[in-house]
Design an enzyme around this catalytic site. Structure first.
Site, PDB file in Angstrom:
ATOM      1  N   GLU A 220      32.897  43.137  28.287  1.00 55.86           N
ATOM      2  CA  GLU A 220      33.701  41.918  28.462  1.00 55.86           C
ATOM      3  C   GLU A 220      32.867  40.736  28.950  1.00 55.86           C
ATOM      4  O   GLU A 220      33.195  39.579  28.675  1.00 55.86           O
ATOM      5  CB  GLU A 220      34.881  42.164  29.415  1.00 55.86           C
ATOM      6  CG  GLU A 220      34.555  42.380  30.893  1.00 55.86           C
ATOM      7  CD  GLU A 220      34.205  43.821  31.245  1.00 55.86           C
ATOM      8  OE1 GLU A 220      33.847  44.595  30.340  1.00 55.86           O
ATOM      9  OE2 GLU A 220      34.259  44.161  32.445  1.00 55.86           O
TER      10      GLU A 220
ATOM     11  N   GLY B 152      36.017  24.736  37.577  1.00 56.84           N
ATOM     12  CA  GLY B 152      35.200  25.538  36.673  1.00 56.84           C
ATOM     13  C   GLY B 152      35.534  25.243  35.222  1.00 56.84           C
ATOM     14  O   GLY B 152      34.647  25.192  34.367  1.00 56.84           O
TER      15      GLY B 152
ATOM     16  N   GLN C 278      43.851   9.256  46.821  1.00 58.86           N
ATOM     17  CA  GLN C 278      43.203   8.186  47.589  1.00 58.86           C
ATOM     18  C   GLN C 278      42.555   8.750  48.855  1.00 58.86           C
ATOM     19  O   GLN C 278      41.419   8.411  49.197  1.00 58.86           O
ATOM     20  CB  GLN C 278      44.231   7.126  47.976  1.00 58.86           C
ATOM     21  CG  GLN C 278      44.833   6.396  46.790  1.00 58.86           C
ATOM     22  CD  GLN C 278      45.870   5.376  47.254  1.00 58.86           C
ATOM     23  OE1 GLN C 278      45.645   4.642  48.204  1.00 58.86           O
ATOM     24  NE2 GLN C 278      47.004   5.348  46.591  1.00 58.86           N
TER      25      GLN C 278
ATOM     26  N   HIS D 144      29.850  46.887  30.785  1.00 61.67           N
ATOM     27  CA  HIS D 144      30.992  45.962  30.715  1.00 61.67           C
ATOM     28  C   HIS D 144      30.822  45.017  29.521  1.00 61.67           C
ATOM     29  O   HIS D 144      30.237  43.948  29.672  1.00 61.67           O
ATOM     30  CB  HIS D 144      31.055  45.095  31.976  1.00 61.67           C
ATOM     31  CG  HIS D 144      31.353  45.833  33.234  1.00 61.67           C
ATOM     32  ND1 HIS D 144      32.596  45.809  33.823  1.00 61.67           N
ATOM     33  CD2 HIS D 144      30.574  46.606  34.021  1.00 61.67           C
ATOM     34  CE1 HIS D 144      32.552  46.544  34.923  1.00 61.67           C
ATOM     35  NE2 HIS D 144      31.340  47.030  35.068  1.00 61.67           N
TER      36      HIS D 144
ATOM     37  N   GLU E 208      32.394  23.913  55.669  1.00 59.94           N
ATOM     38  CA  GLU E 208      31.303  24.611  54.962  1.00 59.94           C
ATOM     39  C   GLU E 208      30.616  23.759  53.908  1.00 59.94           C
ATOM     40  O   GLU E 208      29.446  23.952  53.614  1.00 59.94           O
ATOM     41  CB  GLU E 208      31.848  25.852  54.239  1.00 59.94           C
ATOM     42  CG  GLU E 208      32.195  26.997  55.124  1.00 59.94           C
ATOM     43  CD  GLU E 208      33.673  27.000  55.475  1.00 59.94           C
ATOM     44  OE1 GLU E 208      34.274  25.891  55.527  1.00 59.94           O
ATOM     45  OE2 GLU E 208      34.197  28.087  55.721  1.00 59.94           O
TER      46      GLU E 208
ATOM     47  N   ASP F  18      33.441  31.854  37.971  1.00 60.20           N
ATOM     48  CA  ASP F  18      33.306  30.621  37.188  1.00 60.20           C
ATOM     49  C   ASP F  18      32.136  30.707  36.202  1.00 60.20           C
ATOM     50  O   ASP F  18      32.160  30.059  35.158  1.00 60.20           O
ATOM     51  CB  ASP F  18      33.130  29.404  38.098  1.00 60.20           C
ATOM     52  CG  ASP F  18      34.480  28.819  38.509  1.00 60.20           C
ATOM     53  OD1 ASP F  18      35.411  28.886  37.690  1.00 60.20           O
ATOM     54  OD2 ASP F  18      34.596  28.322  39.637  1.00 60.20           O
TER      55      ASP F  18
ATOM     56  N   SER G 112      42.670  23.578  46.487  1.00 63.22           N
ATOM     57  CA  SER G 112      41.762  24.403  45.670  1.00 63.22           C
ATOM     58  C   SER G 112      42.502  24.841  44.404  1.00 63.22           C
ATOM     59  O   SER G 112      43.674  24.505  44.216  1.00 63.22           O
ATOM     60  CB  SER G 112      41.285  25.601  46.481  1.00 63.22           C
ATOM     61  OG  SER G 112      42.388  26.344  46.896  1.00 63.22           O
TER      62      SER G 112
ATOM     63  N   CYS H 299      33.577  51.131  32.423  1.00 64.77           N
ATOM     64  CA  CYS H 299      32.879  51.477  33.666  1.00 64.77           C
ATOM     65  C   CYS H 299      33.636  52.580  34.413  1.00 64.77           C
ATOM     66  O   CYS H 299      33.647  53.696  33.943  1.00 64.77           O
ATOM     67  CB  CYS H 299      32.611  50.236  34.506  1.00 64.77           C
ATOM     68  SG  CYS H 299      31.161  50.493  35.551  1.00 64.77           S
TER      69      CYS H 299
HETATM   70  N1  GLN Z   1      32.629  52.814  41.007  1.00 60.89           N
HETATM   71  C1  GLN Z   1      31.889  53.134  39.808  1.00 60.89           C
HETATM   72  C2  GLN Z   1      30.385  53.134  40.044  1.00 60.89           C
HETATM   73  O1  GLN Z   1      29.906  52.535  40.988  1.00 60.89           O
HETATM   74  C3  GLN Z   1      32.263  52.203  38.679  1.00 60.89           C
HETATM   75  C4  GLN Z   1      31.914  50.778  38.910  1.00 60.89           C
HETATM   76  C5  GLN Z   1      32.656  49.816  38.008  1.00 60.89           C
HETATM   77  O2  GLN Z   1      33.677  50.138  37.429  1.00 60.89           O
HETATM   78  N2  GLN Z   1      32.153  48.597  37.901  1.00 60.89           N
HETATM   79  O3  GLN Z   1      29.657  53.704  39.293  1.00 60.89           O
END
Ligand code: GLN
Length: 551
Positions: free
Chosen positions: A521, A30, A204, A519, A162, A83, A25, A393
């Site tokens: 990101e 990905g 192979q 988030h 699996e 991924d 693996s 978050c």
């Molecule tokens: N634990 C926090 C919540 O549920 C923050 C979650 C996170 O950082 N993704 O609100």
């Protein structure tokens, strides 16, 4: 973008490309799938990529990051395999729930149908019921008519118990679709240092294993540490019944972002086109991608970012944050020097030492109590020393709690996630979360609008006041405390226009002290980096230069 046509300009069927992996693996299926999608898209085709994971969890949302790395979130609120993050970062194609299916989802759907009586008294079996359900899901996106190519990555390694139903579904589809279907198998060619030899036997064997379940790969991608000599490639082609021009090598690359061009140089995209009966014409337009690689190559100097989190030994846990930081640093002409800082080890006594030399600090998302006090200590240091700081978050929630404790004087302030009995629940469970008992898929998930205050730092970073970003959380800023926070210098500058939930906090009198409940990101890609990450990195670079000048 034009619909897929054959040389006589007739519209042709959607093509299905399957990517399986063998030998070991972590070979980067990905990345190979994403690179292929990137190249096909750059040739003007409409492409999507999906991942089929053989585990029984309905989705990876309930998995600990130690098990499976980061949980990625799609715009429609699906908790997805990481991924899918690569797919989006490489292609700018937005994925959804339909792009990530697990054995659990397949069985759940079959069992629901059985309970409804849909199988009309038949014995429900792996073949044909489970395999038919897999096939239906494989073709679901293709059937929308929106795609010329559907790339399906099959998780796991050939030979796993699996994956058998998935491989059986691929075998059947290959048989039914003929030229509209291509199987790419990714294997590993190890280099045995003592013998100074690259070994082809595992490949192979892996191909034999695939042939054993009735699948003859059309294309082999060989992951290798060292360049594989021509003769060895020919030998692999011959032993594996694959044409010599369809054996591609994927030599370890210094950066994953170099893989698309490497795969193009190796002819992966043209091999796929040929195998699906399309005459490759012209070259993919990779100019923007090359532009990014040029920036990577010419980046000079570095920007040092500390990432405070509890999964520091596990780089995949913060995959999207790492990539968003890397993309932003690259666009700012710098190399990213990312330092992981273990939140369990930071205390008020050592925060200065542990954060020494950082141009900027990111406080990571997360769940649960572990490492939380270290996040508060790190944030106190950053806030009081005016270091560019980005809370994401849980990181944002920690910014709020630390501010409540140390600026507002609410000593026991906390999130009810950490202390349900806290007298100052500055972070509290969302109203609609209070009666939820099932953990899977029940958080506030997916993209929501956020209105940013005119003139706020965040609005300036985005260059607009209405943004949409992805969420994954149960708790939120408690708006009852808003006035107190704002009076003391922490402003709620982003809120959901419908629910008024606070999405962004910032300290306007600081260099860069911003926390987002969402988030950012997840939506940062190679060609469209996140504006907020870009702005953060710019602030970190400025701060780094200021520190140098001050010394
Ligand atoms: N634990 C926090 C919540 O549920 C923050 C979650 C996170 O950082 N993704 O609100």
């Amino acid at each position: 973008m034009s619909r897929l046509t054959d040389p006589s300009h007739n519209t042709v069927e959607t093509k299905y490309i399957f990517v399986t992996g063998g030998v070991v693996s972590s070979l980067g299926k990905g990345i190979i799938s994403s690179s292929l999608a990137c190249l096909l898209k750059a040739r003007g085709y409409r492409v999507t990529i999906q991942k089929f994971d053989p585990y029984i969890n309905i989705d990876p949302g309930t998995l600990n990051p130690y098990e499976h790395g980061e949980c990625y979130v799609t715009v429609d609120g699906h908790e997805a395999d990481l991924d899918l993050g690569h797919y989006e970062r490489f292609t700018d194609i937005r994925t959804t729930r339909a792009n990530n299916v697990t054995t659990g989802r397949i069985y759940q759907s079959v069992i629901d149908k059985e309970r409804r009586g849909d199988y009309l008294g038949k014995t429900v079996q792996i073949i044909p019921h489970i395999t038919d359900e897999i096939k239906r899901n494989v073709m679901a996106l293709g059937k929308t008519g929106r795609f010329d190519f559907v790339i399906t990555e099959i998780g796991g390694t050939v030979g796993d118990i699996e994956s058998l139903p998935f491989l059986e579904a691929v075998r059947q589809l290959r048989w039914e679709m003929g030229d509209d279907c291509v199987c790419i198998h990714l294997t590993y060619v190890p280099y045995i240092r003592a013998a100074k030899e690259l070994k082809t036997k595992p490949t192979q064997h892996s191909v034999k294993q695939l042939q054993h379940v009735g699948i003859q790969p059309d294309i082999l991608v060989l992951r290798t540490e060292l360049e594989i000599p021509e003769g060895t490639l020919r030998k692999i082609a011959q032993f594996c019944n694959v044409s010599a021009d369809a054996v591609v090598q994927s030599v370890d690359a210094p950066s994953i972002y170099e893989v698309p061009l490497m795969m193009h140089a190796q002819g992966l995209d043209t091999a796929v086109l040929r195998k699906t009966g399309i005459q490759p014409c012209g070259e993919p337009d990779m100019s923007a991608w090359r532009g990014f690689l040029d920036r990577m190559a010419s980046a000079s100097g570095s920007v040092t970012i500390g990432l405070v989190g509890k999964y520091v030994e596990l780089q995949d846990a913060y995959k999207s944050i790492n990539e968003a930081l890397f993309q932003a640093a690259t666009y700012c002409g710098r190399k990213l020097d990312l330092r992981y800082i273990h939140s369990e080890k930071v205390t008020e006594g050592n925060a200065g030492e542990m954060l020494a030399g950082m141009d900027g600090v990111v406080v990571a998302p997360g769940f649960g109590q572990r490492g939380i006090e270290g996040k508060f200590a790190a944030l106190k240091w950053c806030r009081t020393h005016d270091i560019p700081t980005f809370g994401i978050c849980l990181g944002m929630q920690c910014m709020v709690i630390e501010f409540a404790r140390n600026v507002l004087g609410l000593a026991d302030a906390n999130s009810t996630e950490m202390d349900p009995a806290t007298p100052h629940n500055v972070i509290d469970l969302m109203e609609d979360q209070k009666c939820i008992h099932n953990m899977g898929g029940t958080m506030r998930l997916g993209a929501y609008d956020c209105r940013l205050a005119e003139g706020s730092h965040a609005a300036k970073a985005y260059g607009k006041t209405l943004v949409s970003e992805r969420h994954r959380h149960r708790f939120e800023f408690n708006n009852r405390y808003r006035a107190g926070f704002e009076a003391a210098g922490m402003k709620c500058v982003g809120e959901n226009p419908d629910t008024r939930l606070t999405e962004v906090v910032e300290m306007p009198d600081h260099r860069w002290y911003i926390g987002t409940q969402y988030h950012p990101e997840y939506s940062s890609t190679v060609l469209n980096p996140s504006p907020l990450f870009l702005d953060f990195i710019k602030a970190a670079i400025d701060y780094g230069e200021y520190k140098q000048w001050e010394n």
